[in-house]
Structures are given as structure tokens and as C-alpha cells.
Write a protein that holds these residues in place. Sequence first.
Motif, PDB file in Angstrom:
ATOM      1  N   PRO A  44      91.218  -1.484  98.631  1.00 56.27           N
ATOM      2  CA  PRO A  44      91.265  -2.917  98.343  1.00 56.27           C
ATOM      3  C   PRO A  44      92.512  -3.330  97.571  1.00 56.27           C
ATOM      4  O   PRO A  44      92.824  -4.515  97.502  1.00 56.27           O
ATOM      5  CB  PRO A  44      89.993  -3.180  97.531  1.00 56.27           C
ATOM      6  CG  PRO A  44      89.518  -1.860  97.081  1.00 56.27           C
ATOM      7  CD  PRO A  44      90.083  -0.826  98.001  1.00 56.27           C
ATOM      8  N   HIS A  45      93.262  -2.382  97.057  1.00 55.98           N
ATOM      9  CA  HIS A  45      94.489  -2.710  96.320  1.00 55.98           C
ATOM     10  C   HIS A  45      95.598  -3.142  97.273  1.00 55.98           C
ATOM     11  O   HIS A  45      96.126  -4.237  97.155  1.00 55.98           O
ATOM     12  CB  HIS A  45      94.921  -1.507  95.478  1.00 55.98           C
ATOM     13  CG  HIS A  45      96.296  -1.623  94.924  1.00 55.98           C
ATOM     14  ND1 HIS A  45      97.303  -0.757  95.258  1.00 55.98           N
ATOM     15  CD2 HIS A  45      96.841  -2.525  94.077  1.00 55.98           C
ATOM     16  CE1 HIS A  45      98.409  -1.103  94.626  1.00 55.98           C
ATOM     17  NE2 HIS A  45      98.155  -2.169  93.902  1.00 55.98           N
ATOM     18  N   ALA A  46      95.949  -2.283  98.241  1.00 54.49           N
ATOM     19  CA  ALA A  46      97.066  -2.607  99.129  1.00 54.49           C
ATOM     20  C   ALA A  46      96.846  -2.112 100.559  1.00 54.49           C
ATOM     21  O   ALA A  46      97.798  -2.019 101.324  1.00 54.49           O
ATOM     22  CB  ALA A  46      98.363  -2.030  98.580  1.00 54.49           C
ATOM     23  N   GLY A  47      95.600  -1.769 100.888  1.00 54.77           N
ATOM     24  CA  GLY A  47      95.284  -1.406 102.269  1.00 54.77           C
ATOM     25  C   GLY A  47      95.596   0.025 102.649  1.00 54.77           C
ATOM     26  O   GLY A  47      95.588   0.359 103.839  1.00 54.77           O
ATOM     27  N   GLY A  48      95.842   0.893 101.681  1.00 56.40           N
ATOM     28  CA  GLY A  48      96.155   2.287 101.991  1.00 56.40           C
ATOM     29  C   GLY A  48      94.960   3.042 102.562  1.00 56.40           C
ATOM     30  O   GLY A  48      93.811   2.616 102.416  1.00 56.40           O
ATOM     31  N   PRO A  49      95.224   4.184 103.199  1.00 58.73           N
ATOM     32  CA  PRO A  49      94.161   5.002 103.812  1.00 58.73           C
ATOM     33  C   PRO A  49      93.420   5.828 102.760  1.00 58.73           C
ATOM     34  O   PRO A  49      93.534   7.051 102.703  1.00 58.73           O
ATOM     35  CB  PRO A  49      94.933   5.866 104.803  1.00 58.73           C
ATOM     36  CG  PRO A  49      96.274   6.044 104.149  1.00 58.73           C
ATOM     37  CD  PRO A  49      96.553   4.756 103.435  1.00 58.73           C
ATOM     38  N   VAL A  50      92.658   5.148 101.919  1.00 57.53           N
ATOM     39  CA  VAL A  50      92.077   5.753 100.721  1.00 57.53           C
ATOM     40  C   VAL A  50      91.252   7.001 101.020  1.00 57.53           C
ATOM     41  O   VAL A  50      91.290   7.964 100.252  1.00 57.53           O
ATOM     42  CB  VAL A  50      91.255   4.704  99.934  1.00 57.53           C
ATOM     43  CG1 VAL A  50      90.090   4.189 100.743  1.00 57.53           C
ATOM     44  CG2 VAL A  50      90.801   5.252  98.605  1.00 57.53           C
ATOM     45  N   CYS A  51      90.537   7.035 102.126  1.00 54.90           N
ATOM     46  CA  CYS A  51      89.657   8.177 102.402  1.00 54.90           C
ATOM     47  C   CYS A  51      90.436   9.436 102.781  1.00 54.90           C
ATOM     48  O   CYS A  51      89.859  10.513 102.862  1.00 54.90           O
ATOM     49  CB  CYS A  51      88.641   7.825 103.480  1.00 54.90           C
ATOM     50  SG  CYS A  51      87.452   6.594 102.915  1.00 54.90           S
ATOM     51  N   GLN A  52      91.723   9.311 102.989  1.00 50.27           N
ATOM     52  CA  GLN A  52      92.552  10.480 103.273  1.00 50.27           C
ATOM     53  C   GLN A  52      93.146  11.071 101.999  1.00 50.27           C
ATOM     54  O   GLN A  52      93.864  12.057 102.040  1.00 50.27           O
ATOM     55  CB  GLN A  52      93.669  10.108 104.241  1.00 50.27           C
ATOM     56  CG  GLN A  52      93.156   9.677 105.595  1.00 50.27           C
ATOM     57  CD  GLN A  52      94.271   9.275 106.533  1.00 50.27           C
ATOM     58  OE1 GLN A  52      95.406   9.698 106.379  1.00 50.27           O
ATOM     59  NE2 GLN A  52      93.943   8.442 107.508  1.00 50.27           N
ATOM     60  N   GLY A  53      92.832  10.456 100.863  1.00 46.41           N
ATOM     61  CA  GLY A  53      93.414  10.892  99.597  1.00 46.41           C
ATOM     62  C   GLY A  53      92.733  12.103  99.004  1.00 46.41           C
ATOM     63  O   GLY A  53      91.723  12.603  99.499  1.00 46.41           O
ATOM     64  N   ARG A  54      93.303  12.547  97.899  1.00 47.11           N
ATOM     65  CA  ARG A  54      92.807  13.714  97.171  1.00 47.11           C
ATOM     66  C   ARG A  54      91.411  13.444  96.620  1.00 47.11           C
ATOM     67  O   ARG A  54      91.098  12.331  96.195  1.00 47.11           O
ATOM     68  CB  ARG A  54      93.771  14.027  96.044  1.00 47.11           C
ATOM     69  CG  ARG A  54      93.316  15.157  95.145  1.00 47.11           C
ATOM     70  CD  ARG A  54      94.340  15.465  94.147  1.00 47.11           C
ATOM     71  NE  ARG A  54      95.285  16.368  94.824  1.00 47.11           N
ATOM     72  CZ  ARG A  54      96.344  16.881  94.273  1.00 47.11           C
ATOM     73  NH1 ARG A  54      96.656  16.575  93.051  1.00 47.11           N
ATOM     74  NH2 ARG A  54      97.123  17.704  94.931  1.00 47.11           N
ATOM     75  N   ILE A  55      90.592  14.476  96.584  1.00 47.85           N
ATOM     76  CA  ILE A  55      89.255  14.404  95.991  1.00 47.85           C
ATOM     77  C   ILE A  55      89.305  15.206  94.696  1.00 47.85           C
ATOM     78  O   ILE A  55      89.696  16.372  94.708  1.00 47.85           O
ATOM     79  CB  ILE A  55      88.194  15.007  96.944  1.00 47.85           C
ATOM     80  CG1 ILE A  55      88.111  14.194  98.236  1.00 47.85           C
ATOM     81  CG2 ILE A  55      86.840  15.076  96.256  1.00 47.85           C
ATOM     82  CD1 ILE A  55      87.273  14.843  99.325  1.00 47.85           C
ATOM     83  N   MET A  56      88.942  14.556  93.590  1.00 44.74           N
ATOM     84  CA  MET A  56      88.920  15.288  92.310  1.00 44.74           C
ATOM     85  C   MET A  56      87.951  14.639  91.328  1.00 44.74           C
ATOM     86  O   MET A  56      87.583  13.473  91.481  1.00 44.74           O
ATOM     87  CB  MET A  56      90.315  15.370  91.692  1.00 44.74           C
ATOM     88  CG  MET A  56      90.919  14.062  91.277  1.00 44.74           C
ATOM     89  SD  MET A  56      92.577  14.244  90.560  1.00 44.74           S
ATOM     90  CE  MET A  56      92.224  15.091  89.032  1.00 44.74           C
ATOM     91  N   ASN A  57      87.532  15.411  90.348  1.00 40.21           N
ATOM     92  CA  ASN A  57      86.629  14.886  89.329  1.00 40.21           C
ATOM     93  C   ASN A  57      87.370  13.896  88.439  1.00 40.21           C
ATOM     94  O   ASN A  57      88.577  14.022  88.230  1.00 40.21           O
ATOM     95  CB  ASN A  57      86.083  16.016  88.469  1.00 40.21           C
ATOM     96  CG  ASN A  57      85.164  16.934  89.247  1.00 40.21           C
ATOM     97  OD1 ASN A  57      84.933  16.733  90.429  1.00 40.21           O
ATOM     98  ND2 ASN A  57      84.655  17.938  88.588  1.00 40.21           N
ATOM     99  N   ARG A  58      86.617  12.910  87.930  1.00 42.20           N
ATOM    100  CA  ARG A  58      87.199  11.955  86.990  1.00 42.20           C
ATOM    101  C   ARG A  58      87.746  12.705  85.781  1.00 42.20           C
ATOM    102  O   ARG A  58      87.176  13.703  85.341  1.00 42.20           O
ATOM    103  CB  ARG A  58      86.141  10.948  86.541  1.00 42.20           C
ATOM    104  CG  ARG A  58      86.732   9.834  85.675  1.00 42.20           C
ATOM    105  CD  ARG A  58      85.698   8.866  85.233  1.00 42.20           C
ATOM    106  NE  ARG A  58      84.891   9.538  84.194  1.00 42.20           N
ATOM    107  CZ  ARG A  58      83.819   9.028  83.659  1.00 42.20           C
ATOM    108  NH1 ARG A  58      83.368   7.866  84.039  1.00 42.20           N
ATOM    109  NH2 ARG A  58      83.144   9.684  82.745  1.00 42.20           N
ATOM    110  N   VAL A  59      88.829  12.195  85.218  1.00 39.52           N
ATOM    111  CA  VAL A  59      89.447  12.795  84.035  1.00 39.52           C
ATOM    112  C   VAL A  59      89.197  11.873  82.847  1.00 39.52           C
ATOM    113  O   VAL A  59      89.469  10.675  82.918  1.00 39.52           O
ATOM    114  CB  VAL A  59      90.966  12.987  84.243  1.00 39.52           C
ATOM    115  CG1 VAL A  59      91.613  13.567  82.987  1.00 39.52           C
ATOM    116  CG2 VAL A  59      91.230  13.873  85.451  1.00 39.52           C
TER     117      VAL A  59
END
Length: 121
Positions: A44-59
Motif C-alpha cells: 500500500p506504500h508504493a505498489g511494490g511486490p510485497v509478498c516477494q520480500g524477505r520473511i523475518m521476525n519483528r525486531v
Amino acid sequence: MSELLVAKVDDLADRERRIVVEGPLEIGVFRLGDEFFAWESNCPHAGGPVCQGRIMNRVNEVLDDEKRAHGYEFVDADVHIICPWHGYEFNIRTGAHPGDRDTRLRGFPVTVRDGAVYVTI
């Protein structure tokens, strides 16, 4: 509405994802333990392919009672997707941005039936 076959349950390991495409719609389906979550791969920020991004625990930054920093810790209960374009993070379970609950991903129902995972669009 239509239902798309994503994968057999056993073909998706914990913290693994599959991207399914239906016309112009791209959906990321994520497995966390025995749970599955599906989100439109459109940040929702700029239309990027968010689901292709890195998966990691919250810091989290570790602070004492006087707000002095003592490093960082990973939160096992909160697993995030990180948009590869600008680093926006979203909780995989809720689709919400951790700093702004009004900013969230568009979700889809997921069904597990006969050993397979389906998403309804």
C-alpha cells in the motif's frame, strides 16, 4: 468468486510462501506452522511486490526502565514480510503495518481441504 489451488499442504514448509497469479492479481500465500495466510502482493506504500520480500521476525529494541538501549531482539510470535522496494513491513498473520494499524494488506480467505491449500478470490 473462484477458488485457486495453491499447493499440497506437505509441499509448503513452515515460513514458506507461494505466489499465485490470476490475471492481473498476484497473491502471496504463507505458511506459519499449521496456519495459512493470503495477501495481495501489492504494497500500500508504493505498489511494490510485497509478498516477494524477505520473511523475518519483528525486531524490538530492548530498553530498560530509563529508556536506555540494550540491543535488539527478534520476536518469534510476530513474523513479517518486508517489501523489497522500500522496506515496509507487514505482519503475516494480520496484514497490518506494525507502526500504523490503518495501513494493511488486502487479504483473501484460505481453505485447507483434502491435503491441499486453496485461496478464494
